[in-house]
Design a protein around this motif. Sequence first.
Motif, PDB file in Angstrom:
ATOM      1  N   GLU A  93       0.839  -1.197   0.000  1.00  0.00           N
ATOM      2  CA  GLU A  93       0.000   0.000   0.000  1.00  0.00           C
ATOM      3  C   GLU A  93       0.876   1.250   0.000  1.00  0.00           C
ATOM      4  O   GLU A  93       1.923   1.289   0.628  1.00  0.00           O
ATOM      5  CB  GLU A  93      -0.892  -0.024   1.244  1.00  0.00           C
ATOM      6  N   VAL A  94       0.436   2.284  -0.713  1.00  0.00           N
ATOM      7  CA  VAL A  94       1.216   3.516  -0.801  1.00  0.00           C
ATOM      8  C   VAL A  94       0.820   4.467   0.332  1.00  0.00           C
ATOM      9  O   VAL A  94      -0.358   4.709   0.571  1.00  0.00           O
ATOM     10  CB  VAL A  94       1.003   4.197  -2.160  1.00  0.00           C
ATOM     11  N   TRP A  95       1.813   4.981   1.017  1.00  0.00           N
ATOM     12  CA  TRP A  95       1.615   5.951   2.092  1.00  0.00           C
ATOM     13  C   TRP A  95       1.536   7.323   1.442  1.00  0.00           C
ATOM     14  O   TRP A  95       2.433   7.749   0.741  1.00  0.00           O
ATOM     15  CB  TRP A  95       2.804   5.835   3.038  1.00  0.00           C
ATOM     16  N   GLU A  96       0.456   8.076   1.683  1.00  0.00           N
ATOM     17  CA  GLU A  96       0.310   9.424   1.130  1.00  0.00           C
ATOM     18  C   GLU A  96       0.094  10.422   2.252  1.00  0.00           C
ATOM     19  O   GLU A  96      -0.799  10.271   3.074  1.00  0.00           O
ATOM     20  CB  GLU A  96      -0.860   9.488   0.150  1.00  0.00           C
ATOM     21  N   LYS A  97       0.938  11.444   2.283  1.00  0.00           N
ATOM     22  CA  LYS A  97       0.821  12.520   3.259  1.00  0.00           C
ATOM     23  C   LYS A  97       0.831  13.859   2.532  1.00  0.00           C
ATOM     24  O   LYS A  97       1.369  13.975   1.430  1.00  0.00           O
ATOM     25  CB  LYS A  97       1.984  12.471   4.257  1.00  0.00           C
ATOM     26  N   SER A  98       0.255  14.859   3.158  1.00  0.00           N
ATOM     27  CA  SER A  98       0.234  16.201   2.579  1.00  0.00           C
ATOM     28  C   SER A  98       0.739  17.197   3.608  1.00  0.00           C
ATOM     29  O   SER A  98       0.405  17.104   4.794  1.00  0.00           O
ATOM     30  CB  SER A  98      -1.183  16.592   2.151  1.00  0.00           C
ATOM     31  N   HIS A 169     -11.122  15.094   2.643  1.00  0.00           N
ATOM     32  CA  HIS A 169     -10.599  13.817   2.149  1.00  0.00           C
ATOM     33  C   HIS A 169      -9.165  13.537   2.609  1.00  0.00           C
ATOM     34  O   HIS A 169      -8.760  12.375   2.674  1.00  0.00           O
ATOM     35  CB  HIS A 169     -10.651  13.786   0.619  1.00  0.00           C
ATOM     36  N   ASN A 170      -8.393  14.590   2.917  1.00  0.00           N
ATOM     37  CA  ASN A 170      -7.000  14.339   3.304  1.00  0.00           C
ATOM     38  C   ASN A 170      -6.662  14.825   4.714  1.00  0.00           C
ATOM     39  O   ASN A 170      -5.496  14.827   5.109  1.00  0.00           O
ATOM     40  CB  ASN A 170      -6.041  14.991   2.301  1.00  0.00           C
ATOM     41  N   ILE A 171      -7.666  15.232   5.477  1.00  0.00           N
ATOM     42  CA  ILE A 171      -7.414  15.842   6.778  1.00  0.00           C
ATOM     43  C   ILE A 171      -6.672  14.890   7.725  1.00  0.00           C
ATOM     44  O   ILE A 171      -5.877  15.311   8.563  1.00  0.00           O
ATOM     45  CB  ILE A 171      -8.740  16.331   7.410  1.00  0.00           C
ATOM     46  N   ARG A 172      -6.909  13.592   7.596  1.00  0.00           N
ATOM     47  CA  ARG A 172      -6.248  12.622   8.486  1.00  0.00           C
ATOM     48  C   ARG A 172      -4.751  12.551   8.244  1.00  0.00           C
ATOM     49  O   ARG A 172      -3.995  12.177   9.150  1.00  0.00           O
ATOM     50  CB  ARG A 172      -6.849  11.217   8.285  1.00  0.00           C
ATOM     51  N   ASN A 214     -18.663  11.047   9.736  1.00  0.00           N
ATOM     52  CA  ASN A 214     -17.725   9.987  10.141  1.00  0.00           C
ATOM     53  C   ASN A 214     -17.179  10.306  11.528  1.00  0.00           C
ATOM     54  O   ASN A 214     -16.020  10.706  11.686  1.00  0.00           O
ATOM     55  CB  ASN A 214     -16.583   9.879   9.125  1.00  0.00           C
ATOM     56  N   PRO A 215     -18.000  10.131  12.559  1.00  0.00           N
ATOM     57  CA  PRO A 215     -17.606  10.525  13.920  1.00  0.00           C
ATOM     58  C   PRO A 215     -16.357   9.814  14.445  1.00  0.00           C
ATOM     59  O   PRO A 215     -15.623  10.371  15.247  1.00  0.00           O
ATOM     60  CB  PRO A 215     -18.838  10.171  14.766  1.00  0.00           C
ATOM     61  N   GLU A 216     -16.114   8.594  13.975  1.00  0.00           N
ATOM     62  CA  GLU A 216     -14.937   7.859  14.445  1.00  0.00           C
ATOM     63  C   GLU A 216     -13.644   8.536  13.996  1.00  0.00           C
ATOM     64  O   GLU A 216     -12.690   8.664  14.764  1.00  0.00           O
ATOM     65  CB  GLU A 216     -14.973   6.404  13.942  1.00  0.00           C
ATOM     66  N   VAL A 217     -13.612   8.971  12.740  1.00  0.00           N
ATOM     67  CA  VAL A 217     -12.429   9.663  12.226  1.00  0.00           C
ATOM     68  C   VAL A 217     -12.241  10.999  12.939  1.00  0.00           C
ATOM     69  O   VAL A 217     -11.116  11.376  13.304  1.00  0.00           O
ATOM     70  CB  VAL A 217     -12.541   9.879  10.699  1.00  0.00           C
ATOM     71  N   ALA A 218     -13.327  11.722  13.152  1.00  0.00           N
ATOM     72  CA  ALA A 218     -13.243  13.009  13.859  1.00  0.00           C
ATOM     73  C   ALA A 218     -12.696  12.817  15.267  1.00  0.00           C
ATOM     74  O   ALA A 218     -11.833  13.594  15.722  1.00  0.00           O
ATOM     75  CB  ALA A 218     -14.623  13.665  13.903  1.00  0.00           C
ATOM     76  N   ALA A 219     -13.177  11.787  15.947  1.00  0.00           N
ATOM     77  CA  ALA A 219     -12.699  11.512  17.307  1.00  0.00           C
ATOM     78  C   ALA A 219     -11.220  11.118  17.300  1.00  0.00           C
ATOM     79  O   ALA A 219     -10.458  11.518  18.188  1.00  0.00           O
ATOM     80  CB  ALA A 219     -13.535  10.403  17.938  1.00  0.00           C
ATOM     81  N   GLU A 220     -10.817  10.365  16.290  1.00  0.00           N
ATOM     82  CA  GLU A 220      -9.410   9.947  16.174  1.00  0.00           C
ATOM     83  C   GLU A 220      -8.496  11.153  15.989  1.00  0.00           C
ATOM     84  O   GLU A 220      -7.442  11.253  16.627  1.00  0.00           O
ATOM     85  CB  GLU A 220      -9.253   9.003  14.983  1.00  0.00           C
ATOM     86  N   ILE A 221      -8.890  12.089  15.124  1.00  0.00           N
ATOM     87  CA  ILE A 221      -8.073  13.279  14.868  1.00  0.00           C
ATOM     88  C   ILE A 221      -7.977  14.136  16.129  1.00  0.00           C
ATOM     89  O   ILE A 221      -6.895  14.632  16.485  1.00  0.00           O
ATOM     90  CB  ILE A 221      -8.668  14.099  13.709  1.00  0.00           C
ATOM     91  N   PHE A 242      -2.816  22.280  18.415  1.00  0.00           N
ATOM     92  CA  PHE A 242      -3.323  22.530  17.068  1.00  0.00           C
ATOM     93  C   PHE A 242      -4.013  21.262  16.573  1.00  0.00           C
ATOM     94  O   PHE A 242      -3.568  20.148  16.873  1.00  0.00           O
ATOM     95  CB  PHE A 242      -2.165  22.912  16.147  1.00  0.00           C
ATOM     96  N   PRO A 243      -5.101  21.385  15.819  1.00  0.00           N
ATOM     97  CA  PRO A 243      -5.883  20.191  15.446  1.00  0.00           C
ATOM     98  C   PRO A 243      -5.179  19.213  14.508  1.00  0.00           C
ATOM     99  O   PRO A 243      -5.607  18.060  14.403  1.00  0.00           O
ATOM    100  CB  PRO A 243      -7.136  20.781  14.789  1.00  0.00           C
ATOM    101  N   ILE A 244      -4.141  19.649  13.793  1.00  0.00           N
ATOM    102  CA  ILE A 244      -3.360  18.739  12.945  1.00  0.00           C
ATOM    103  C   ILE A 244      -1.880  18.959  13.267  1.00  0.00           C
ATOM    104  O   ILE A 244      -1.511  19.990  13.826  1.00  0.00           O
ATOM    105  CB  ILE A 244      -3.639  18.965  11.438  1.00  0.00           C
ATOM    106  N   PRO A 245      -1.025  17.986  12.938  1.00  0.00           N
ATOM    107  CA  PRO A 245       0.406  18.125  13.273  1.00  0.00           C
ATOM    108  C   PRO A 245       0.994  19.437  12.757  1.00  0.00           C
ATOM    109  O   PRO A 245       0.731  19.856  11.625  1.00  0.00           O
ATOM    110  CB  PRO A 245       1.034  16.919  12.579  1.00  0.00           C
TER     111      PRO A 245
END
Length: 417
Positions: A93-98, A169-172, A214-221, A242-245
């Motif tokens: 699987e390809v790892w994709e980050k932004s 789509h890419n917030i995670r 998608n409450p599970e993803v929101a809770a994870e973030i 901050f909500p993202i790294p």
Amino acid sequence: MKSELIIVNEAIFLALIKQRRSGAFPSPPSPARPQRLESLARHAASERCLGTAVGCPGKGSSDRPWSDTLWDLAIAEVEKRENPDDDDVKPGEVWEKSILFMGNKNGGKTTIILRCLEREESPKPTLALEYTFGRRARRHNTPKDVAHFWELGGGTSLVELIRIPITVHNIRSFAVVLVLDLSKPNELWTTMESLLQVTRNHVNKILTKLEKTNPEVAAEIKQRMWNNLQRDHPDSALVDPFPIPLVIIGSKYDIFHEFDSEVRKIISKTLRFVSHYYGASLVFTSKSEALLLKARAFINHLAFGYDKSKSVSVDPSKPLFIPAGLDSMSQIGPPPASDSDLGKMRANTPLELWKKVFEKTFPPKSCSDLQDTKDPAQDSQYAEYEVDVMRAQKNQELEQYKRNASKSWKEMDFDSD
């Protein structure tokens, strides 16, 4: 001297493992291998505690030779060291980050990106929002992972464009790198506050949508925001991650280093507080290769999951290097102001108090002063003859229209009633 008596260090051991894994070294060494090699294999076994591992009582035993078991475990250990953070990525699987780079105009963002991607190019001024990407393979004969690099130009003047790269789509897998020009302390807080506030508001809107879809993803973030702080960290009630790294890079350290020591201390202490408050990593850099490599280490961790450095440098006379979660309010100390001055300042949050102290020493430039007023259409690097000729013609027609319109308005008669 017999080969069994050769002392094999860890580097050679890892090289042998890679040879063994690739088939270049098909048969295991003698069971009477050197003690160092054996201890490394036992370390792998004890860490994983597999059913075939030596020293894991109650887990069963293996019919294979003991030496084969150790090699299998050692190979797994090598792969673990090479790919420490890819537990969520399946084989093949390809790892994709932004990553979004933003900060002061002419602050060195492009230089940092080019160095991270190992590109020998001369940096050019960034127009609006630019995109590039990098690819790295985690191991031999595997698909290359992809890191999407976005760069916001123009300082704070085009901050609304951050909505384009950061999406639901890419917030995670998104991260932000804020590059602050240390040589311009009067622009530092205004730039930082404006960019982070708009970005945070946008991310929070995305999280609000995710809570419904998608409450599970929101809770994870949201939970991941606190991962850099230990569970019982004394500053938990004083910070607002901050909500993202987030990584904060102080650029142009070579110029900053020539400042008065007290000025450097105030700026360094303030950026330490801001980084800790937002749960961010902090690093100072310049065109120096050694300092660029330190910044690159943080970015490679975000982009490709490389090991995160655990080293820390908090000496204000040296370039700061502080991974997220490894600082504390007690080590940073109070804002750099006298007790009487602090007593006169009213603030609702620690961040607001530090802002008032910092801006008392470095009066901020207004946002309008930081706007990019240069017309990119006049920039020679974007010259296109046919387009420029047509644009000049249209500009002449527009000026003629304005003159004609002005004359017609002057010739009009208006009733005086």
